[in-house]
Write a protein that holds these residues in place. Structure first.
Motif, PDB file in Angstrom:
ATOM      1  N   THR A  25       7.534   6.431  20.311  1.00 33.48           N
ATOM      2  CA  THR A  25       7.265   5.004  20.275  1.00 33.48           C
ATOM      3  C   THR A  25       8.204   4.344  19.263  1.00 33.48           C
ATOM      4  N   VAL A  26       8.438   3.063  19.481  1.00 40.64           N
ATOM      5  CA  VAL A  26       9.320   2.287  18.613  1.00 40.64           C
ATOM      6  C   VAL A  26       8.600   1.001  18.229  1.00 40.64           C
ATOM      7  N   SER A  27       8.730   0.635  16.960  1.00 39.93           N
ATOM      8  CA  SER A  27       8.183  -0.628  16.481  1.00 39.93           C
ATOM      9  C   SER A  27       9.225  -1.269  15.572  1.00 39.93           C
ATOM     10  N   PHE A  28       9.018  -2.530  15.239  1.00 41.46           N
ATOM     11  CA  PHE A  28       9.996  -3.263  14.451  1.00 41.46           C
ATOM     12  C   PHE A  28       9.366  -3.850  13.203  1.00 41.46           C
ATOM     13  N   ASP A  29      10.069  -3.688  12.091  1.00 42.12           N
ATOM     14  CA  ASP A  29       9.690  -4.312  10.821  1.00 42.12           C
ATOM     15  C   ASP A  29      10.660  -5.463  10.621  1.00 42.12           C
ATOM     16  N   TYR A  30      10.175  -6.669  10.868  1.00 40.98           N
ATOM     17  CA  TYR A  30      11.028  -7.850  10.740  1.00 40.98           C
ATOM     18  C   TYR A  30      10.546  -8.752   9.604  1.00 40.98           C
ATOM     19  N   GLY A  31       9.765  -8.163   8.685  1.00 45.92           N
ATOM     20  CA  GLY A  31       9.263  -8.930   7.560  1.00 45.92           C
ATOM     21  C   GLY A  31       8.047  -9.755   7.909  1.00 45.92           C
ATOM     22  N   GLN A  32       7.326  -9.337   8.946  1.00 42.80           N
ATOM     23  CA  GLN A  32       6.151 -10.083   9.386  1.00 42.80           C
ATOM     24  C   GLN A  32       5.130 -10.176   8.253  1.00 42.80           C
ATOM     25  N   SER A  33       4.442 -11.291   8.227  1.00 42.58           N
ATOM     26  CA  SER A  33       3.476 -11.527   7.152  1.00 42.58           C
ATOM     27  C   SER A  33       2.214 -10.687   7.336  1.00 42.58           C
ATOM     28  N   HIS A  34       1.947 -10.253   8.537  1.00 44.09           N
ATOM     29  CA  HIS A  34       0.757  -9.450   8.801  1.00 44.09           C
ATOM     30  C   HIS A  34       1.133  -7.978   8.844  1.00 44.09           C
ATOM     31  N   ILE A  35       1.228  -7.359   7.674  1.00 40.98           N
ATOM     32  CA  ILE A  35       1.626  -5.960   7.560  1.00 40.98           C
ATOM     33  C   ILE A  35       0.636  -5.037   8.274  1.00 40.98           C
ATOM     34  N   ILE A  36      -0.557  -5.524   8.540  1.00 43.58           N
ATOM     35  CA  ILE A  36      -1.567  -4.722   9.223  1.00 43.58           C
ATOM     36  C   ILE A  36      -1.077  -4.287  10.602  1.00 43.58           C
ATOM     37  N   GLU A  37      -0.187  -5.084  11.230  1.00 43.02           N
ATOM     38  CA  GLU A  37       0.374  -4.713  12.529  1.00 43.02           C
ATOM     39  C   GLU A  37       1.114  -3.380  12.444  1.00 43.02           C
ATOM     40  N   GLN A  38       1.881  -3.203  11.376  1.00 41.29           N
ATOM     41  CA  GLN A  38       2.602  -1.942  11.197  1.00 41.29           C
ATOM     42  C   GLN A  38       1.629  -0.788  10.975  1.00 41.29           C
ATOM     43  N   GLU A  39       0.592  -1.026  10.201  1.00 35.73           N
ATOM     44  CA  GLU A  39      -0.401   0.026   9.957  1.00 35.73           C
ATOM     45  C   GLU A  39      -1.085   0.434  11.258  1.00 35.73           C
TER      46      GLU A  39
END
Length: 69
Positions: A30-44
């Motif tokens: 799987t691939v995801s993107f860290d674009y500096g989103q304010s909702h870090i919970i998405e990455q978690e």
């Protein structure tokens, strides 16, 4: 068939990947993107969903700083 799934950590991408797996597709990564989103919970959530699927997650960092005026 093998696939690489896009995983945002949200409900839509999670549902799509589970449906693909249930239809017999093999999720190899799987691939995801860290674009500096304010909702870090998405990455978690993305990390947790990849863990539950038993697949590797690649978190790609994107810097949009050059687009700012």
């Amino acid at each position: 068939m093998k696939l690489i799934g896009l995983l945002s950590g949200g409900l839509d991408s999670a549902t799509a990947l589970w449906a693909a797996r249930d239809q017999g597709l093999e999720i190899v990564e799987t691939v995801s993107f860290d674009y500096g989103q304010s909702h870090i919970i998405e990455q978690e959530y993305a990390w947790e969903l990849a863990r539950r699927l038993g697949v590797r997650l690649r978190m790609l960092k994107i810097n949009f700083g050059h687009l700012q005026a």
